[in-house]
Design a protein around this motif. Structure first.
Motif, PDB file in Angstrom:
ATOM      1  N   LYS A  42      26.259 -56.114 -70.028  1.00 33.60           N
ATOM      2  CA  LYS A  42      27.475 -55.634 -70.693  1.00 33.60           C
ATOM      3  C   LYS A  42      27.536 -54.119 -70.704  1.00 33.60           C
ATOM      4  N   ALA A  43      26.369 -53.471 -70.801  1.00 28.92           N
ATOM      5  CA  ALA A  43      26.307 -52.002 -70.848  1.00 28.92           C
ATOM      6  C   ALA A  43      26.541 -51.369 -69.482  1.00 28.92           C
ATOM      7  N   GLY A  44      26.420 -52.165 -68.404  1.00 27.76           N
ATOM      8  CA  GLY A  44      26.699 -51.620 -67.072  1.00 27.76           C
ATOM      9  C   GLY A  44      25.574 -51.731 -66.074  1.00 27.76           C
ATOM     10  N   CYS A  45      24.524 -52.490 -66.409  1.00 29.79           N
ATOM     11  CA  CYS A  45      23.433 -52.716 -65.455  1.00 29.79           C
ATOM     12  C   CYS A  45      23.800 -53.866 -64.523  1.00 29.79           C
ATOM     13  N   HIS A  46      23.630 -53.659 -63.231  1.00 31.44           N
ATOM     14  CA  HIS A  46      23.896 -54.717 -62.252  1.00 31.44           C
ATOM     15  C   HIS A  46      22.727 -55.708 -62.262  1.00 31.44           C
ATOM     16  N   ARG A  47      23.020 -56.943 -62.567  1.00 32.70           N
ATOM     17  CA  ARG A  47      21.972 -57.956 -62.668  1.00 32.70           C
ATOM     18  C   ARG A  47      21.582 -58.482 -61.298  1.00 32.70           C
ATOM     19  N   LEU A  48      20.314 -58.301 -60.937  1.00 35.24           N
ATOM     20  CA  LEU A  48      19.768 -58.938 -59.746  1.00 35.24           C
ATOM     21  C   LEU A  48      19.051 -60.233 -60.108  1.00 35.24           C
ATOM     22  N   TRP A  49      18.440 -60.226 -61.299  1.00 36.61           N
ATOM     23  CA  TRP A  49      17.784 -61.419 -61.846  1.00 36.61           C
ATOM     24  C   TRP A  49      18.060 -61.424 -63.346  1.00 36.61           C
ATOM     25  N   HIS A  50      18.169 -62.617 -63.923  1.00 38.04           N
ATOM     26  CA  HIS A  50      18.459 -62.683 -65.364  1.00 38.04           C
ATOM     27  C   HIS A  50      17.174 -62.835 -66.160  1.00 38.04           C
ATOM     28  N   MET A  51      17.145 -62.177 -67.291  1.00 43.18           N
ATOM     29  CA  MET A  51      15.994 -62.192 -68.184  1.00 43.18           C
ATOM     30  C   MET A  51      15.561 -63.609 -68.583  1.00 43.18           C
ATOM     31  N   ASN A  52      16.512 -64.531 -68.647  1.00 39.91           N
ATOM     32  CA  ASN A  52      16.194 -65.903 -69.056  1.00 39.91           C
ATOM     33  C   ASN A  52      15.207 -66.590 -68.114  1.00 39.91           C
ATOM     34  N   GLU A  53      15.080 -66.056 -66.892  1.00 41.22           N
ATOM     35  CA  GLU A  53      14.127 -66.640 -65.947  1.00 41.22           C
ATOM     36  C   GLU A  53      12.682 -66.424 -66.378  1.00 41.22           C
ATOM     37  N   VAL A  54      12.461 -65.459 -67.267  1.00 41.42           N
ATOM     38  CA  VAL A  54      11.092 -65.128 -67.657  1.00 41.42           C
ATOM     39  C   VAL A  54      10.900 -65.118 -69.176  1.00 41.42           C
ATOM     40  N   ASN A  55      11.981 -65.086 -69.940  1.00 44.41           N
ATOM     41  CA  ASN A  55      11.908 -64.956 -71.401  1.00 44.41           C
ATOM     42  C   ASN A  55      11.585 -66.294 -72.054  1.00 44.41           C
ATOM     43  N   VAL A  56      10.303 -66.548 -72.290  1.00 46.44           N
ATOM     44  CA  VAL A  56       9.861 -67.787 -72.936  1.00 46.44           C
ATOM     45  C   VAL A  56       8.921 -67.448 -74.078  1.00 46.44           C
ATOM     46  N   MET A  57       8.863 -68.335 -75.076  1.00 43.18           N
ATOM     47  CA  MET A  57       7.989 -68.136 -76.223  1.00 43.18           C
ATOM     48  C   MET A  57       7.067 -69.347 -76.370  1.00 43.18           C
ATOM     49  N   GLY A  58       5.848 -69.096 -76.802  1.00 41.59           N
ATOM     50  CA  GLY A  58       4.897 -70.182 -77.010  1.00 41.59           C
ATOM     51  C   GLY A  58       3.999 -70.389 -75.804  1.00 41.59           C
ATOM     52  N   LEU A  59       2.724 -70.675 -76.066  1.00 35.64           N
ATOM     53  CA  LEU A  59       1.736 -70.790 -74.998  1.00 35.64           C
ATOM     54  C   LEU A  59       2.070 -71.892 -74.011  1.00 35.64           C
ATOM     55  N   SER A  60       2.460 -73.064 -74.509  1.00 37.34           N
ATOM     56  CA  SER A  60       2.735 -74.191 -73.612  1.00 37.34           C
ATOM     57  C   SER A  60       3.923 -73.898 -72.707  1.00 37.34           C
ATOM     58  N   GLU A  61       4.955 -73.229 -73.293  1.00 36.89           N
ATOM     59  CA  GLU A  61       6.134 -72.888 -72.494  1.00 36.89           C
ATOM     60  C   GLU A  61       5.787 -71.883 -71.395  1.00 36.89           C
ATOM     61  N   VAL A  62       4.957 -70.896 -71.750  1.00 35.34           N
ATOM     62  CA  VAL A  62       4.543 -69.893 -70.767  1.00 35.34           C
ATOM     63  C   VAL A  62       3.751 -70.541 -69.636  1.00 35.34           C
ATOM     64  N   LEU A  63       2.808 -71.420 -69.987  1.00 33.86           N
ATOM     65  CA  LEU A  63       1.988 -72.079 -68.976  1.00 33.86           C
ATOM     66  C   LEU A  63       2.851 -72.937 -68.048  1.00 33.86           C
TER      67      LEU A  63
END
Length: 362
Positions: A42-63
């Motif tokens: 929204k601020a003006g950064c061109h998205r090449l990849w979205h943060m949701n691809e890596v934004n996870v919480m919890g050990l099991s989710e990360v693994l």
């Protein structure tokens, strides 16, 4: 000027979005792209990849997601090695971003890391990897620069962006509101909330006029929290922490950025934190600071109560909270007000100046 950004979690997206706005104001023709969240886009950064691809919480989710996270990091490094930016800026998420920075730095790309990890508090041996990864650290707290200077790592104190939007409240009238902030991650909430609810019951028995609210950072644990408070008169809301903090006599808050937000608003607080037994045994051996919460670390003294691990129990929390509620907190509020003065440096503008100067260095 071509600027690459990488923000892999919500806090990074928020800080990076302010940086994007400031960069666009100072360098209207600069090209900014990278791993971005919605606020950055929204601020003006061109998205090449979205943060949701890596934004996870919890050990099991990360693994579970680790293979795809590693593939994403490889794609990002490959892209920027083929399309070299003038500077690559990793925002927070040190486990994800330092590896990226290290690869790019080895290949002649200038690297900056915005938001120092808590290396001053624990695992100071990480300095070796940090020096291999980034040319410049932009620090949010003044004491961080002192640590990096001791290790000959270039670092600049730029202030904290939250200090641009949060400031000590004025003309507050007591209303018996007590706010509970059990953290943002599942593990935090599930370990702390039961003790916070016990404390609320004890405090309510002592003073029936008290009004309790819970403010959650997101709705991921909303159903669990709602079920947990069944039968207890406590309001629950999501994403309105700043308004709720400003309207409370006292906040009982999980240690972390939320405690800093309470401090910037200069509201009396009790800081609490609990880890699993094994995690605490490991962390306590690596810890090398006497102050755990950011308000106390910034001010260099135990100005607010810190209740950690077994001390973060319902009875103990209640005792400390009631003591604050029944005290004249004028001096405490004045001391907390110093946090805003120390951190308000027009953080985004100062960061942009540091970035541009660094890019233009020969």
């Amino acid at each position: 000027m071509k600027i690459a950004l990488s923000a892999a979690e919500t806090s990074g997206d928020l800080i990076a979005s302010s940086l994007v706005v400031a960069l666009k104001l100072n360098e209207p023709n600069c090209m900014i792209d990278g791993l971005a969240g919605d606020k950055m886009i929204k601020a003006g950064c061109h998205r090449l990849w979205h943060m949701n691809e890596v934004n996870v919480m919890g050990l099991s989710e990360v693994l579970r997601k680790l293979p795809s996270i590693l593939k994403l990091r490889k794609r990002i490094s490959k892209h920027y090695l083929a399309n070299k930016p003038d500077v690559f800026i990793g925002v927070d998420s040190p486990d994800f971003n330092f590896k990226l920075e290290r690869i790019l730095k080895k290949n002649g790309i200038k690297t900056i890391h915005l938001i120092s990890p808590s290396i001053w508090a624990w695992r100071s041996n990480r300095i070796k990897k940090i020096k291999q990864s980034t040319d410049l650290i932009l620090c949010l707290f003044p004491f961080e620069v002192d640590f990096y200077r001791m290790h000959n790592q270039k670092a600049i104190f730029v202030g904290h962006p939250l200090a641009e939007t949060l400031k000590p409240r004025k003309d507050y009238q007591s209303n018996n509101n007590v706010l509970l902030m059990p953290g943002s991650r599942e593990s935090e909430i599930k370990s702390l909330l039961p003790e916070l609810l016990k404390a609320a019951k004890l405090m309510k028995d002592e003073n029936p006029d008290l009004i309790f609210n819970i403010s959650l950072a997101n709705n991921q644990q909303l159903d669990w929290v709602t079920k947990s408070i069944d039968g207890i008169e406590i309001g629950v809301s999501v994403g309105d922490a700043h308004a709720k903090i400003s309207n409370s006599d006292l906040v009982i808050v999980a240690s972390g950025t939320a405690a800093l937000e309470v401090g910037l608003l200069a509201v009396p607080m009790v800081v609490v934190y609990k880890l699993s037994y094994i995690s605490y045994q490991i962390a306590s051996r690596l810890l090398h600071t006497s102050e755990v919460s950011l308000p106390n670390k910034i001010l260099g003294s135990n100005i607010v109560p810190e209740l950690i691990q077994e001390n973060a129990n319902g009875k103990n929390i209640s005792d400390h909270a009631m003591k604050l509620l029944e005290s004249d907190n004028t001096k405490l509020i004045r001391e907390l007000g110093r946090i805003h003065k120390l951190l308000k440096l027009q953080s985004s503008t100062k960061s942009v100046d540091a970035i541009i100067d660094f890019v233009n260095e020969k």
